[in-house]
Design a protein around this motif. Structure first.
Motif, mmCIF file in Angstrom:
data_model
loop_
_atom_site.group_PDB
_atom_site.id
_atom_site.type_symbol
_atom_site.label_atom_id
_atom_site.label_comp_id
_atom_site.label_asym_id
_atom_site.label_seq_id
_atom_site.Cartn_x
_atom_site.Cartn_y
_atom_site.Cartn_z
ATOM 1 N N CYS A 79 0.983 -1.482 -0.061
ATOM 2 C CA CYS A 79 -0.493 0.126 0.013
ATOM 3 C C CYS A 79 0.428 1.606 -0.122
ATOM 4 O O CYS A 79 0.445 2.568 -0.840
ATOM 5 C CB CYS A 79 -0.693 0.094 1.624
ATOM 6 S SG CYS A 79 -2.044 -1.589 1.232
ATOM 7 N N VAL A 80 1.614 1.741 0.215
ATOM 8 C CA VAL A 80 2.533 2.624 0.620
ATOM 9 C C VAL A 80 4.357 2.179 0.094
ATOM 10 O O VAL A 80 4.735 3.343 -0.758
ATOM 11 C CB VAL A 80 2.992 3.268 2.473
ATOM 12 C CG1 VAL A 80 3.731 4.235 2.042
ATOM 13 C CG2 VAL A 80 1.562 2.909 3.122
ATOM 14 N N ASP A 81 4.638 1.373 0.664
ATOM 15 C CA ASP A 81 6.756 1.243 0.493
ATOM 16 C C ASP A 81 6.623 1.200 -1.395
ATOM 17 O O ASP A 81 7.658 2.177 -1.705
ATOM 18 C CB ASP A 81 7.015 -0.198 1.033
ATOM 19 C CG ASP A 81 7.094 0.428 2.682
ATOM 20 O OD1 ASP A 81 7.374 1.712 2.755
ATOM 21 O OD2 ASP A 81 7.209 -0.843 2.915
ATOM 22 N N ARG A 82 5.641 0.085 -2.199
ATOM 23 C CA ARG A 82 5.969 0.327 -3.183
ATOM 24 C C ARG A 82 6.453 1.741 -4.141
ATOM 25 O O ARG A 82 6.814 1.900 -5.049
ATOM 26 C CB ARG A 82 5.695 -1.328 -3.633
ATOM 27 C CG ARG A 82 3.807 -0.725 -4.397
ATOM 28 C CD ARG A 82 3.206 -2.463 -4.731
ATOM 29 N NE ARG A 82 1.954 -1.966 -4.757
ATOM 30 C CZ ARG A 82 1.314 -1.380 -5.966
ATOM 31 N NH1 ARG A 82 2.265 -1.032 -6.867
ATOM 32 N NH2 ARG A 82 0.239 -1.340 -5.951
ATOM 33 N N HIS A 83 5.375 2.656 -3.339
ATOM 34 C CA HIS A 83 4.585 3.353 -4.569
ATOM 35 C C HIS A 83 6.349 4.303 -4.488
ATOM 36 O O HIS A 83 6.381 5.045 -4.599
ATOM 37 C CB HIS A 83 3.691 4.043 -3.980
ATOM 38 C CG HIS A 83 2.437 3.404 -4.028
ATOM 39 N ND1 HIS A 83 1.978 2.980 -5.315
ATOM 40 C CD2 HIS A 83 1.651 2.596 -3.683
ATOM 41 C CE1 HIS A 83 1.220 2.242 -5.281
ATOM 42 N NE2 HIS A 83 0.387 2.033 -4.090
ATOM 43 N N VAL A 84 6.522 4.323 -3.024
ATOM 44 C CA VAL A 84 7.449 5.240 -2.539
ATOM 45 C C VAL A 84 8.854 5.175 -3.712
ATOM 46 O O VAL A 84 9.658 5.531 -4.020
ATOM 47 C CB VAL A 84 7.572 5.619 -1.192
ATOM 48 C CG1 VAL A 84 9.444 6.470 -1.069
ATOM 49 C CG2 VAL A 84 6.693 6.214 -0.685
ATOM 50 N N GLU A 85 9.197 3.823 -3.490
ATOM 51 C CA GLU A 85 10.281 2.664 -4.676
ATOM 52 C C GLU A 85 10.188 3.243 -6.180
ATOM 53 O O GLU A 85 11.333 3.514 -6.812
ATOM 54 C CB GLU A 85 10.177 1.581 -3.913
ATOM 55 C CG GLU A 85 10.714 0.974 -2.397
ATOM 56 C CD GLU A 85 10.645 -0.765 -2.375
ATOM 57 O OE1 GLU A 85 11.080 -1.433 -2.948
ATOM 58 O OE2 GLU A 85 11.035 -0.656 -1.323
ATOM 59 N N ARG A 86 8.980 3.310 -6.868
ATOM 60 C CA ARG A 86 8.643 3.941 -7.836
ATOM 61 C C ARG A 86 8.730 5.505 -8.887
ATOM 62 O O ARG A 86 7.786 5.501 -9.385
ATOM 63 C CB ARG A 86 7.585 2.708 -8.163
ATOM 64 C CG ARG A 86 8.299 1.313 -8.167
ATOM 65 C CD ARG A 86 6.218 0.407 -8.743
ATOM 66 N NE ARG A 86 6.921 -0.979 -8.114
ATOM 67 C CZ ARG A 86 6.284 -1.864 -8.479
ATOM 68 N NH1 ARG A 86 4.718 -1.868 -8.398
ATOM 69 N NH2 ARG A 86 6.609 -3.464 -8.133
ATOM 70 N N GLY A 87 8.978 5.864 -7.876
ATOM 71 C CA GLY A 87 9.046 7.042 -7.835
ATOM 72 C C GLY A 87 7.590 8.030 -7.589
ATOM 73 O O GLY A 87 7.905 8.844 -8.635
ATOM 74 N N ARG A 88 6.582 6.920 -6.793
ATOM 75 C CA ARG A 88 5.601 7.569 -6.209
ATOM 76 C C ARG A 88 5.396 8.867 -4.724
ATOM 77 O O ARG A 88 4.668 9.195 -5.042
ATOM 78 C CB ARG A 88 4.446 6.965 -7.091
ATOM 79 C CG ARG A 88 4.456 6.754 -8.553
ATOM 80 C CD ARG A 88 3.608 5.635 -8.515
ATOM 81 N NE ARG A 88 2.054 5.921 -8.124
ATOM 82 C CZ ARG A 88 0.848 5.349 -7.870
ATOM 83 N NH1 ARG A 88 1.324 4.089 -8.191
ATOM 84 N NH2 ARG A 88 -0.340 5.668 -7.970
ATOM 85 N N ALA A 89 6.714 9.305 -4.073
ATOM 86 C CA ALA A 89 6.836 9.376 -3.415
ATOM 87 C C ALA A 89 5.667 10.729 -2.990
ATOM 88 O O ALA A 89 5.464 11.083 -2.096
ATOM 89 C CB ALA A 89 7.961 9.879 -2.775
ATOM 90 N N ASP A 90 6.135 11.189 -4.032
ATOM 91 C CA ASP A 90 6.143 12.988 -3.988
ATOM 92 C C ASP A 90 3.579 12.365 -4.377
ATOM 93 O O ASP A 90 3.205 13.770 -4.251
ATOM 94 C CB ASP A 90 5.921 14.201 -4.338
ATOM 95 C CG ASP A 90 7.434 14.330 -3.365
ATOM 96 O OD1 ASP A 90 7.799 13.851 -2.838
ATOM 97 O OD2 ASP A 90 8.255 14.188 -4.550
#
Length: 144
Positions: free
Chosen positions: A8-19
């Motif tokens: 739900c969270v970490d994979r989005h940060v890792e794939r460049g969607r952190a912001d």
């Protein structure tokens, strides 16, 4: 093995969607709006998970979350998933006897609660309800 918090969270940060926005909270009763990015959600979740671990909560333990529908409830659920704890959500405002039944059933290692909830024209303090529920359930407790 799959971790819901990671998905739900970490994979989005890792794939460049952190912001990018992960949560948008809009409360007409409180007159507030909050926007939380995936990065912010990751940090909040990690802090909450760390606090639970510091209190001795471990994989397989149950955590009761007694809160209204606020971003912190999502953070608490994700934090439980991050460390492998089971969360049992009791949305705020349940009367003490009903909350006590859920506490007896869940036998939580920890409880997370908001200080209050909002209803049209008034605030509902949760601490007295929580204290009464724990007394009814026969659970000794120490506020953290």
């Amino acid at each position: 093995m799959l971790n819901t918090c990671y998905n739900c969270v970490d994979r989005h940060v890792e794939r460049g969607r952190a912001d990018q926005l992960a949560l948008v909270f809009d409360s007409p009763l409180a007159g507030t709006q909050r926007k939380i990015s995936y990065r912010e959600l990751q940090v909040l979740t990690a802090r909450c998970a760390g606090a639970l671990l510091a209190m001795g909560v471990k994989k397989g333990d149950t955590v009761v979350i007694y809160m209204p529908m606020v971003p912190e409830a999502v953070v608490a659920m994700l934090a439980c998933a991050r460390i492998g704890a089971v969360h049992s959500v009791v949305f705020g405002g349940f009367a003490a006897p009903e909350l006590a039944k859920r506490v007896v059933d869940a036998r939580p290692a920890a409880m997370i609660s908001a200080s209050c909830g909002l209803l049209p024209g008034r605030s509902v303090p949760y601490k007295p309800l929580l204290d009464e529920a724990l007394q009814i359930a026969g659970v000794p407790h120490t506020p953290a």
